[in-house]
Design a protein around this motif. Structure first.
Motif, mmCIF file in Angstrom:
data_model
loop_
_atom_site.group_PDB
_atom_site.id
_atom_site.type_symbol
_atom_site.label_atom_id
_atom_site.label_comp_id
_atom_site.label_asym_id
_atom_site.label_seq_id
_atom_site.Cartn_x
_atom_site.Cartn_y
_atom_site.Cartn_z
ATOM 1 N N THR A 97 -32.399 -30.460 4.718
ATOM 2 C CA THR A 97 -31.233 -31.291 5.017
ATOM 3 C C THR A 97 -31.541 -32.777 4.863
ATOM 4 O O THR A 97 -32.618 -33.243 5.231
ATOM 5 C CB THR A 97 -30.742 -31.014 6.457
ATOM 6 O OG1 THR A 97 -30.503 -29.619 6.595
ATOM 7 C CG2 THR A 97 -29.461 -31.777 6.766
ATOM 8 N N ASP A 98 -30.567 -33.488 4.332
ATOM 9 C CA ASP A 98 -30.662 -34.947 4.258
ATOM 10 C C ASP A 98 -30.343 -35.527 5.632
ATOM 11 O O ASP A 98 -29.265 -35.292 6.189
ATOM 12 C CB ASP A 98 -29.669 -35.480 3.216
ATOM 13 C CG ASP A 98 -29.646 -36.997 3.171
ATOM 14 O OD1 ASP A 98 -30.707 -37.598 2.955
ATOM 15 O OD2 ASP A 98 -28.555 -37.569 3.369
ATOM 16 N N TYR B 158 -27.199 -31.004 2.356
ATOM 17 C CA TYR B 158 -28.486 -30.514 1.884
ATOM 18 C C TYR B 158 -29.206 -31.616 1.096
ATOM 19 O O TYR B 158 -28.566 -32.471 0.479
ATOM 20 C CB TYR B 158 -28.301 -29.292 0.990
ATOM 21 C CG TYR B 158 -27.856 -28.066 1.745
ATOM 22 C CD1 TYR B 158 -28.714 -27.427 2.635
ATOM 23 C CD2 TYR B 158 -26.580 -27.542 1.567
ATOM 24 C CE1 TYR B 158 -28.314 -26.303 3.339
ATOM 25 C CE2 TYR B 158 -26.163 -26.421 2.266
ATOM 26 C CZ TYR B 158 -27.036 -25.807 3.150
ATOM 27 O OH TYR B 158 -26.634 -24.703 3.850
ATOM 28 N N ASN B 159 -30.530 -31.587 1.149
ATOM 29 C CA ASN B 159 -31.305 -32.497 0.311
ATOM 30 C C ASN B 159 -31.608 -31.815 -1.030
ATOM 31 O O ASN B 159 -31.114 -30.705 -1.300
ATOM 32 C CB ASN B 159 -32.583 -32.954 1.020
ATOM 33 C CG ASN B 159 -33.484 -31.779 1.404
ATOM 34 O OD1 ASN B 159 -33.360 -30.688 0.840
ATOM 35 N ND2 ASN B 159 -34.379 -31.997 2.349
ATOM 36 N N ARG B 160 -32.411 -32.446 -1.849
ATOM 37 C CA ARG B 160 -32.700 -31.908 -3.179
ATOM 38 C C ARG B 160 -33.319 -30.509 -3.082
ATOM 39 O O ARG B 160 -32.929 -29.593 -3.813
ATOM 40 C CB ARG B 160 -33.642 -32.855 -3.930
ATOM 41 C CG ARG B 160 -33.957 -32.410 -5.361
ATOM 42 C CD ARG B 160 -34.940 -33.369 -6.013
ATOM 43 N NE ARG B 160 -34.367 -34.697 -6.166
ATOM 44 C CZ ARG B 160 -33.652 -35.100 -7.223
ATOM 45 N NH1 ARG B 160 -33.424 -34.251 -8.217
ATOM 46 N NH2 ARG B 160 -33.196 -36.326 -7.282
ATOM 47 N N ALA C 183 -24.779 -31.484 -1.626
ATOM 48 C CA ALA C 183 -26.082 -32.090 -1.376
ATOM 49 C C ALA C 183 -26.098 -33.551 -1.792
ATOM 50 O O ALA C 183 -25.312 -33.988 -2.641
ATOM 51 C CB ALA C 183 -27.173 -31.325 -2.116
ATOM 52 N N ARG C 184 -27.005 -34.289 -1.145
ATOM 53 C CA ARG C 184 -27.368 -35.642 -1.606
ATOM 54 C C ARG C 184 -28.758 -35.516 -2.215
ATOM 55 O O ARG C 184 -29.725 -35.200 -1.508
ATOM 56 C CB ARG C 184 -27.374 -36.622 -0.444
ATOM 57 C CG ARG C 184 -27.798 -38.032 -0.870
ATOM 58 C CD ARG C 184 -27.983 -38.931 0.330
ATOM 59 N NE ARG C 184 -28.537 -40.224 -0.059
ATOM 60 C CZ ARG C 184 -29.302 -40.981 0.722
ATOM 61 N NH1 ARG C 184 -29.626 -40.565 1.949
ATOM 62 N NH2 ARG C 184 -29.758 -42.133 0.294
ATOM 63 N N GLY D 123 -30.544 -37.854 -3.426
ATOM 64 C CA GLY D 123 -31.362 -39.020 -3.120
ATOM 65 C C GLY D 123 -30.664 -40.273 -3.607
ATOM 66 O O GLY D 123 -29.842 -40.223 -4.536
#
Length: 356
Positions: free
Chosen positions: A201-202, A208-210, A275-276, A278
């Motif tokens: 997780t971001d 969600y993260n990458r 998702a992010r 970044g």
């Protein structure tokens, strides 16, 4: 030669006492056996309670003293315990050891009282007759044998009770240990879940993260291909994040990022993977959307008029790619196509701004 019925009965009573698990059962056996073995009109089972005699139970032609307590020095059962020997009284009204006022309301005229255990007696067994009666030596011996067996039975009951108490305590300890262990397991599971969540997780946006995106999006893409369904992949880039950071600080930039994340969450389903990746890059994999252009129009409308903080208008450059039924087509291919479409959209928007 026939065996003595009373001896056989005593043997049977001893066996019953050996199986007794509590004082109530011992009292029940003793009160009946004492009366039957002696042919008495009544019998009582007495336990020592400190300096008192507790008349625990009785079996008699009319009520005696069941449930009552008397001082050791004031009753014949106390005398038998204190003197550690039997009291044989053919006529209670000529014996100074008898409290006549206590016996007068009862049917009792004669009695025999024997101690339960002669070494440090713990109780007594009494038998009573409604007429003047001289108990025989055999009757006294039978009653004393019953008292001796009762002593062993009471000791067994105490041991049994202590064992039960230990079992209960041990069971409670094991239950408590198990409860604590379950709590520790649950805490560990929650901690592991939290770690997994953090790893996928971001932290800033809650998306969600990458890593989380690749894990879940690849799974969803394979599932869609198996069911002959299609996915669309949205690639979005938040416009003007760097100028906002430079001018208003990273706090304002973070608010802009969170606002963009909220728009994406409101426009897609909870089953879609948002998702992010970044920086200012966002991506969404969505299943079973039939019109990608409608998705873009809806997002543009949701962004229109939204602010992300510090008066900065929320704006995103977006591109979409669509999966095919080709099982060899992977997530990386869709990302490349959507990224290219997003970049073309960004260039077109910049050109439009330059003209206006």
């Amino acid at each position: 030669m026939m065996a003595d019925p009373k001896a056989l009965r005593l043997i049977r009573v001893v066996q019953e006492l050996s199986m007794a698990k509590d004082v109530d059962r011992v009292a029940e056996i003793v009160r009946s056996a004492a009366r039957e073995l002696t042919g008495a009109d009544g019998a009582t089972f007495v336990l020592r309670d400190g300096q008192q005699c507790f008349y625990r139970d009785e079996d008699a032609i009319s009520p005696l003293w069941k449930g009552q307590r008397f001082p050791l020095s004031a009753c014949i059962s106390g005398w038998a315990m204190l003197n550690r020997r039997a009291a044989v009284i053919p006529d209670i009204y000529v014996d100074s050891r008898i409290p006549h006022e206590v016996y007068r309301p009862t049917f009792v005229k004669s009695l025999v009282m024997v101690p339960i255990r002669t070494l440090e007696p713990i109780g007594a067994i009494g038998t009573y007759w409604a007429e003047s009666y001289q108990a025989s030596d055999e009757q006294i011996q039978l009653l004393q044998a019953l008292a001796d067996s009762t002593s062993v039975a009471l000791e067994n009951v105490q041991v049994y009770a202590e064992l039960e108490q230990r079992v209960e305590e041990r069971t409670a300890q094991l239950a408590e240990a198990n409860r604590r262990l379950q709590g520790e397991v649950r805490e560990r599971q929650l901690a592991e879940q939290a770690v997994r969540q953090l790893s996928l997780t971001d932290e800033l946006t809650g998306l969600y993260n990458r890593r989380g995106f690749r894990l879940l999006a690849e799974r969803e893409l394979r599932a869609a291909q198996r069911r002959k369904g299609r996915c669309l992949l949205l690639y979005a880039d938040l416009d003007d994040l760097k100028p906002v950071n430079d001018r208003f600080g990273h706090g304002a930039g973070d608010r802009l990022l969170r606002a963009a994340a909220e728009v994406l969450k409101t426009q897609f389903r909870t089953t879609d993977v948002i998702a992010r990746l970044g920086g200012d890059e966002f991506v969404v994999l969505a299943s079973d959307y039939s019109d990608s252009e409608e998705v873009l129009r809806r997002l543009e409308q949701a962004l229109r008029g939204r602010e992300g903080g510090a008066g900065q208008r929320l704006s995103m450059s977006m591109g979409i790619s669509e999966s095919s039924l080709n099982p060899d087509e992977g997530l990386d291919s869709l990302l490349v196509q959507a990224d290219a479409a997003m970049y073309a959209n960004k260039c077109a928007r910049r050109a439009l701004r330059a003209v206006s």
